[in-house]
Design a protein around this motif. Structure first.
Motif, PDB file in Angstrom:
ATOM      1  N   PRO A 133       0.824  -1.217   0.000  1.00  0.00           N
ATOM      2  CA  PRO A 133       0.000   0.000   0.000  1.00  0.00           C
ATOM      3  C   PRO A 133       0.853   1.260   0.000  1.00  0.00           C
ATOM      4  O   PRO A 133       1.879   1.336   0.687  1.00  0.00           O
ATOM      5  N   VAL A 134       0.416   2.257  -0.778  1.00  0.00           N
ATOM      6  CA  VAL A 134       1.140   3.522  -0.902  1.00  0.00           C
ATOM      7  C   VAL A 134       0.230   4.681  -0.510  1.00  0.00           C
ATOM      8  O   VAL A 134      -0.909   4.769  -0.976  1.00  0.00           O
ATOM      9  N   THR A 135       0.729   5.559   0.339  1.00  0.00           N
ATOM     10  CA  THR A 135       0.015   6.771   0.734  1.00  0.00           C
ATOM     11  C   THR A 135       0.725   7.974   0.126  1.00  0.00           C
ATOM     12  O   THR A 135       1.949   8.088   0.238  1.00  0.00           O
ATOM     13  N   ILE A 136      -0.024   8.846  -0.528  1.00  0.00           N
ATOM     14  CA  ILE A 136       0.537  10.094  -1.031  1.00  0.00           C
ATOM     15  C   ILE A 136       0.221  11.182  -0.011  1.00  0.00           C
ATOM     16  O   ILE A 136      -0.943  11.406   0.333  1.00  0.00           O
ATOM     17  N   GLN A 181       4.916  -0.741   3.809  1.00  0.00           N
ATOM     18  CA  GLN A 181       4.155   0.235   3.044  1.00  0.00           C
ATOM     19  C   GLN A 181       5.009   1.452   2.731  1.00  0.00           C
ATOM     20  O   GLN A 181       6.115   1.599   3.255  1.00  0.00           O
ATOM     21  N   VAL A 182       4.479   2.315   1.851  1.00  0.00           N
ATOM     22  CA  VAL A 182       5.229   3.464   1.351  1.00  0.00           C
ATOM     23  C   VAL A 182       4.425   4.734   1.583  1.00  0.00           C
ATOM     24  O   VAL A 182       3.200   4.753   1.402  1.00  0.00           O
ATOM     25  N   VAL A 183       5.110   5.802   1.995  1.00  0.00           N
ATOM     26  CA  VAL A 183       4.521   7.137   2.040  1.00  0.00           C
ATOM     27  C   VAL A 183       5.331   8.015   1.095  1.00  0.00           C
ATOM     28  O   VAL A 183       6.556   8.106   1.224  1.00  0.00           O
ATOM     29  N   ALA A 202      -4.236   5.798  -0.383  1.00  0.00           N
ATOM     30  CA  ALA A 202      -4.987   7.031  -0.114  1.00  0.00           C
ATOM     31  C   ALA A 202      -4.117   8.248  -0.388  1.00  0.00           C
ATOM     32  O   ALA A 202      -2.890   8.179  -0.372  1.00  0.00           O
ATOM     33  N   VAL A 203      -4.791   9.372  -0.618  1.00  0.00           N
ATOM     34  CA  VAL A 203      -4.131  10.671  -0.692  1.00  0.00           C
ATOM     35  C   VAL A 203      -4.493  11.437   0.580  1.00  0.00           C
ATOM     36  O   VAL A 203      -5.672  11.633   0.874  1.00  0.00           O
TER      37      VAL A 203
END
Length: 329
Positions: free
Chosen positions: A10-13, A99-101, A131-132
């Motif tokens: 999962p990646v969060t921007i 996960q990545v931010v 999510a953003v």
């Protein structure tokens, strides 16, 4: 699942205007013992970046492990390339993260970063956009919204809006800003943060971009704000209890995105389609849209379509009337 049957990462921007407090939040995520192995990518490295004592400085991208197991990487080049490199190194066991931010610059439109996860096959094999998160300075937010188009776009893309510097505001200021933000983006949950203190569990792994996530729209907000703001970014909700003709809906929305896609930041909803006992899940970013089947309608559940559109000066009447024409006869 990805092609190699490994769970997608999962990646969060993380976005927000200059000085909004997103770097303070980022530093807290990096230092806090939350038990998560998070890789933080700074999309452009500058004076306002992550604490210098946390990073080794050199000319190339670097991936540095924190004492709590988090990783930090600065990107000066191609985001797709660094994501691919990190995924490959993770697969080999050289680095580990859950996960990545991705932190974008204060003046950036998060749209192109979000689209990366839809259009690049190599990225889509390893990652899923979660999510953003948009950080808004509660004290200066009203003025910034008036003066800067970038912050309006950041608000429009948000799945979560984090209000910072609440302690500097009068209660009435915060309420007025919340109503304005809700009018611009009716589907983003708003939360408060001071000095980077935020409910991390509500910011990560929220599946804001997941088609199977719960769509929670509060259209009542749209009628509460009597103050007129000439915001470019606005949202509106389409609701209908009559079923759609699926083919007509896809054809119409395809033509709408071709003409207005550049101004359509986010659109998402649940559709009641004639001839199907399942809820259709619909969402898009700019010109890219997708439709998938969700769970079955419950026997006593009210069947209705509900779609929210968020964008820049969208032709609400044209879209609404066009959707009405797509209803099954």
């Amino acid at each position: 699942m990805s092609a190699n049957n490994q769970p997608l990462i999962p990646v969060t921007i993380l976005t927000g205007f200059l000085g909004s407090g997103k770097t303070t939040l980022l530093n807290r995520i990096l230092k806090e013992n939350h038990g998560l192995k998070i890789a933080v990518i700074e999309n452009e490295f500058g004076e306002e970046g992550v604490d210098n004592d946390l990073l080794m400085q050199n000319e190339q991208e670097n991936i540095v492990e924190m004492n709590n197991g988090c990783l930090c990487c600065t990107v000066r080049g191609d985001l797709v390339r660094i994501l691919g490199d990190m995924a490959a190194r993770r697969k080999k066991g050289e680095i580990h993260f859950d996960q990545v931010v991705i932190e974008t610059t204060g003046m950036a439109d998060p749209g192109p970063v979000a689209q990366t996860f839809f259009v690049d096959d190599l990225v889509a094999e390893s990652y899923i956009l979660d999510a953003v998160i948009t950080v808004v300075d509660a004290k200066h937010g009203m003025q910034q919204l008036d003066e800067h188009r970038e912050i309006q776009q950041q608000v429009g893309f948000a799945d979560r809006i984090l209000l910072s510097k609440i302690d500097l505001c009068e209660p009435g200021e915060v309420d007025a800003l919340k109503k304005r933000l809700a009018k611009m983006n009716a589907r983003a949950e708003q939360m408060e943060s001071n000095f980077g203190v935020a409910p991390i569990a509500k910011l990560l792994n929220v599946r804001g971009f997941n088609l199977n996530s719960i769509l929670d729209i509060v259209p009542d907000f749209l009628d509460e704000d009597k103050h007129s703001h000439n915001d470019e970014i606005q949202s509106f909700v389409f609701k209908q209890t009559k079923p759609f003709d699926g083919a007509k809906f896809e054809e119409f929305m395809g033509s709408v995105t071709q003409v207005y896609g550049a101004d359509m930041l986010r659109y998402k909803g649940i559709l009641y389609i004639k001839g199907s006992d399942r809820r259709a899940l619909f969402q898009g970013v700019h010109m890219l849209m997708g439709l998938d089947w969700g769970r079955k309608w419950e026997p006593k559940e009210k069947k209705e379509s509900k779609v929210v559109f968020i964008g820049r000066k969208l032709p609400k009447d044209f879209i609404t009337q066009g959707l009405e024409l797509c209803l099954a006869r």
